[in-house]
Design a protein around this motif. Structure first.
Motif, PDB file in Angstrom:
ATOM      1  N   TYR A 104       5.357  18.303 -19.560  1.00  0.00           N
ATOM      2  CA  TYR A 104       5.213  17.548 -18.310  1.00  0.00           C
ATOM      3  C   TYR A 104       6.319  16.505 -18.222  1.00  0.00           C
ATOM      4  CZ  TYR A 104       0.618  19.549 -17.408  1.00  0.00           C
ATOM      5  OH  TYR A 104      -0.409  20.414 -17.146  1.00  0.00           O
ATOM      6  N   PRO A 105       6.886  16.310 -17.063  1.00  0.00           N
ATOM      7  CA  PRO A 105       7.915  15.271 -16.904  1.00  0.00           C
ATOM      8  C   PRO A 105       7.307  13.881 -17.098  1.00  0.00           C
ATOM      9  CG  PRO A 105       7.258  16.133 -14.762  1.00  0.00           C
ATOM     10  CD  PRO A 105       6.592  16.993 -15.791  1.00  0.00           C
ATOM     11  N   GLU A 106       8.158  12.915 -17.317  1.00  0.00           N
ATOM     12  CA  GLU A 106       7.676  11.541 -17.494  1.00  0.00           C
ATOM     13  C   GLU A 106       7.029  11.049 -16.199  1.00  0.00           C
ATOM     14  OE1 GLU A 106      10.483   8.762 -18.948  1.00  0.00           O
ATOM     15  OE2 GLU A 106      11.042   9.969 -20.697  1.00  0.00           O
ATOM     16  N   MET A 107       5.915  10.394 -16.342  1.00  0.00           N
ATOM     17  CA  MET A 107       5.193   9.859 -15.185  1.00  0.00           C
ATOM     18  C   MET A 107       4.364   8.673 -15.649  1.00  0.00           C
ATOM     19  SD  MET A 107       2.288  12.834 -14.764  1.00  0.00           S
ATOM     20  CE  MET A 107       3.448  14.174 -15.034  1.00  0.00           C
ATOM     21  N   ALA A 108       3.800   7.959 -14.709  1.00  0.00           N
ATOM     22  CA  ALA A 108       2.981   6.797 -15.040  1.00  0.00           C
ATOM     23  C   ALA A 108       1.806   7.219 -15.909  1.00  0.00           C
ATOM     24  CB  ALA A 108       2.488   6.125 -13.769  1.00  0.00           C
ATOM     25  N   GLN A 109       1.476   6.393 -16.891  1.00  0.00           N
ATOM     26  CA  GLN A 109       0.387   6.688 -17.802  1.00  0.00           C
ATOM     27  C   GLN A 109      -0.963   6.359 -17.160  1.00  0.00           C
ATOM     28  OE1 GLN A 109       0.805   8.228 -20.903  1.00  0.00           O
ATOM     29  NE2 GLN A 109       2.823   8.476 -19.931  1.00  0.00           N
ATOM     30  N   LEU A 154       5.635  22.058 -14.874  1.00  0.00           N
ATOM     31  CA  LEU A 154       6.303  21.702 -16.119  1.00  0.00           C
ATOM     32  C   LEU A 154       7.817  21.633 -15.925  1.00  0.00           C
ATOM     33  CD1 LEU A 154       4.379  24.111 -18.534  1.00  0.00           C
ATOM     34  CD2 LEU A 154       3.851  21.718 -18.035  1.00  0.00           C
ATOM     35  N   GLU A 155       8.464  20.887 -16.827  1.00  0.00           N
ATOM     36  CA  GLU A 155       9.924  20.849 -16.886  1.00  0.00           C
ATOM     37  C   GLU A 155      10.380  21.556 -18.157  1.00  0.00           C
ATOM     38  OE1 GLU A 155      11.293  16.852 -16.687  1.00  0.00           O
ATOM     39  OE2 GLU A 155      11.160  16.752 -14.484  1.00  0.00           O
ATOM     40  N   TYR A 156      11.511  22.240 -18.035  1.00  0.00           N
ATOM     41  CA  TYR A 156      12.057  22.941 -19.206  1.00  0.00           C
ATOM     42  C   TYR A 156      13.183  22.120 -19.801  1.00  0.00           C
ATOM     43  CZ  TYR A 156      14.128  26.598 -22.104  1.00  0.00           C
ATOM     44  OH  TYR A 156      14.623  27.310 -23.165  1.00  0.00           O
ATOM     45  N   ASP A 157      13.070  21.842 -21.088  1.00  0.00           N
ATOM     46  CA  ASP A 157      14.081  21.069 -21.816  1.00  0.00           C
ATOM     47  C   ASP A 157      15.032  22.046 -22.509  1.00  0.00           C
ATOM     48  OD1 ASP A 157      15.561  19.561 -23.678  1.00  0.00           O
ATOM     49  OD2 ASP A 157      13.983  18.031 -23.740  1.00  0.00           O
ATOM     50  N   LEU A 188       0.828  -1.199   0.000  1.00  0.00           N
ATOM     51  CA  LEU A 188       0.000   0.000   0.000  1.00  0.00           C
ATOM     52  C   LEU A 188       0.869   1.258   0.000  1.00  0.00           C
ATOM     53  CD1 LEU A 188      -2.783  -1.022   2.557  1.00  0.00           C
ATOM     54  CD2 LEU A 188      -2.985  -0.876   0.070  1.00  0.00           C
ATOM     55  N   ALA A 189       1.910   1.267   0.821  1.00  0.00           N
ATOM     56  CA  ALA A 189       2.816   2.416   0.862  1.00  0.00           C
ATOM     57  C   ALA A 189       3.531   2.585  -0.481  1.00  0.00           C
ATOM     58  CB  ALA A 189       3.835   2.241   1.985  1.00  0.00           C
ATOM     59  N   GLU A 190       3.890   1.455  -1.101  1.00  0.00           N
ATOM     60  CA  GLU A 190       4.547   1.511  -2.411  1.00  0.00           C
ATOM     61  C   GLU A 190       3.594   2.059  -3.470  1.00  0.00           C
ATOM     62  OE1 GLU A 190       6.548  -1.525  -5.701  1.00  0.00           O
ATOM     63  OE2 GLU A 190       5.977  -2.276  -3.721  1.00  0.00           O
ATOM     64  N   ALA A 191       2.334   1.631  -3.418  1.00  0.00           N
ATOM     65  CA  ALA A 191       1.349   2.099  -4.395  1.00  0.00           C
ATOM     66  C   ALA A 191       1.143   3.601  -4.293  1.00  0.00           C
ATOM     67  CB  ALA A 191       0.026   1.365  -4.194  1.00  0.00           C
ATOM     68  N   SER A 192       1.210   4.142  -3.079  1.00  0.00           N
ATOM     69  CA  SER A 192       1.002   5.585  -2.925  1.00  0.00           C
ATOM     70  C   SER A 192       2.027   6.377  -3.727  1.00  0.00           C
ATOM     71  CB  SER A 192       1.064   5.985  -1.447  1.00  0.00           C
ATOM     72  OG  SER A 192       2.398   5.967  -0.959  1.00  0.00           O
ATOM     73  N   GLN A 193       3.236   5.837  -3.819  1.00  0.00           N
ATOM     74  CA  GLN A 193       4.277   6.535  -4.583  1.00  0.00           C
ATOM     75  C   GLN A 193       4.007   6.516  -6.082  1.00  0.00           C
ATOM     76  OE1 GLN A 193       6.427   8.340  -2.797  1.00  0.00           O
ATOM     77  NE2 GLN A 193       5.191   7.487  -1.133  1.00  0.00           N
ATOM     78  N   ARG A 194       3.278   5.516  -6.552  1.00  0.00           N
ATOM     79  CA  ARG A 194       2.953   5.446  -7.975  1.00  0.00           C
ATOM     80  C   ARG A 194       1.970   6.544  -8.363  1.00  0.00           C
ATOM     81  NH1 ARG A 194       1.959  -0.360 -10.333  1.00  0.00           N
ATOM     82  NH2 ARG A 194       2.733   0.783 -12.127  1.00  0.00           N
ATOM     83  N   PHE A 195       1.169   7.002  -7.403  1.00  0.00           N
ATOM     84  CA  PHE A 195       0.191   8.054  -7.687  1.00  0.00           C
ATOM     85  C   PHE A 195       0.763   9.452  -7.472  1.00  0.00           C
ATOM     86  CE2 PHE A 195      -2.459   4.418  -6.234  1.00  0.00           C
ATOM     87  CZ  PHE A 195      -3.163   4.214  -7.414  1.00  0.00           C
ATOM     88  N   ARG A 196       1.895   9.529  -6.774  1.00  0.00           N
ATOM     89  CA  ARG A 196       2.421  10.835  -6.368  1.00  0.00           C
ATOM     90  C   ARG A 196       2.661  11.765  -7.555  1.00  0.00           C
ATOM     91  NH1 ARG A 196       5.414  12.971  -2.057  1.00  0.00           N
ATOM     92  NH2 ARG A 196       5.587  10.950  -1.031  1.00  0.00           N
TER      93      ARG A 196
END
Length: 280
Positions: free
Chosen positions: A216-221, A205-208, A185-193
């Motif tokens: 937007y930076p890379e994150m879970a889809q 946003l991130e500046y390239d 459960l604690a690990e899953a919370s980090q996937r949503f962060r």
């Protein structure tokens, strides 16, 4: 804040002994505060299951998808699905994030019952074990069964002690189950962060330097996170029910929330006559 026929205040002091010393008074207060926060957690969980079961047909029910498409409601359906998905992410993160003591999240409320913490403060879990397991001996009505002999009384006392020991063992098993579930459960919370903080709750946003553009930076889809919500929800429900038993506030409502949410979603999306409440 009422839950069903009983106000939450009914449960806050349930089973607590009078405090003959300051230590017992402290333990009683700790239990009351944990119980109090639990009902705020329960309310958030109810929101989560309601949003999830409203979202699931939009993603998986082909009959509903076809009906929205043919009715010219595809964009509206997509907008509703997005709002429900974001609500699920926010609720999941809020329910799971481990934070300050006044945070009514599942991981924060379970933390005192993790093995390493129980050894530091055993009295609270021992008191909850007593509330859960200790029952007084049951004496049958003498007018019906006759006067009990000394042997009968001893047998009933021994039977009661055995039953109490069995319930105490079951209580310890529930604490171990909470500990096993806490890590995923604690690990899953980090996937949503990332999605919750960067995209939903805020817009960061991130500046390239190479392209000289923001993005937007890379994150879970979203598709991956939807699968995470569906996979983690049964563990959340199990831990919610287990914690309710441990705290002595009743766990019957947890299953009812999900069942009611499914029925409400089926009525809202008019799925009662399709034979599908979710997806194929």
């Amino acid at each position: 804040m009422n839950k069903g026929p009983f106000p939450t205040s009914t449960f806050l002091k349930k089973g607590l002994r009078s405090a003959p010393d300051s230590e017992q008074s402290v333990v009683n207060k700790e239990i009351e505060l944990l119980r109090n926060r639990y009902f705020y957690l329960e309310a958030r969980y109810r929101r989560l299951v309601a949003a999830f079961h409203m979202l699931r047909p939009l993603l998986k029910n082909e009959i509903l998808q076809k009906r929205l498409e043919e009715g010219g409601k595809r964009e509206a359906g997509t907008l509703i699905a997005t709002a429900l998905f974001e609500a699920c992410v926010l609720d999941c993160y809020t329910i799971l994030v481990d934070n300050q003591e006044n945070n009514p999240s599942l991981c924060t409320l379970v933390r005192p019952f993790l093995k390493k913490n129980r050894t530091k403060n055993p009295r609270m879990s021992d008191e909850l074990a007593r509330i859960y397991s200790d029952r007084s001996s049951y004496w049958p009505d003498a007018s019906i069964v006759g006067t009990l002999s000394a042997e009968d009384r001893e047998a009933l006392i021994a039977k009661n002690k055995k039953a109490n020991a069995g319930r105490r063992l079951a209580f310890r098993g529930m604490l171990e189950r909470l500990g096993r579930d806490w890590a995923p459960l604690a690990e899953a919370s980090q996937r949503f962060r990332g999605l919750r903080t960067i995209f939903i709750a805020h817009s960061i946003l991130e500046y390239d330097e190479t392209t000289q553009r923001y993005s937007y930076p890379e994150m879970a889809q979203p598709k991956e996170l939807c699968a995470t919500v569906e996979a983690i929800l049964p563990i959340i429900a199990r831990s919610m029910a287990t914690l309710a038993f441990v705290l002595g506030v009743g766990a019957e409502r947890i299953g009812e929330f999900a069942q009611r949410a499914k029925e409400d979603a089926a009525i809202f999306w008019d799925l009662k006559n399709t034979g599908q409440s979710g997806g194929r």
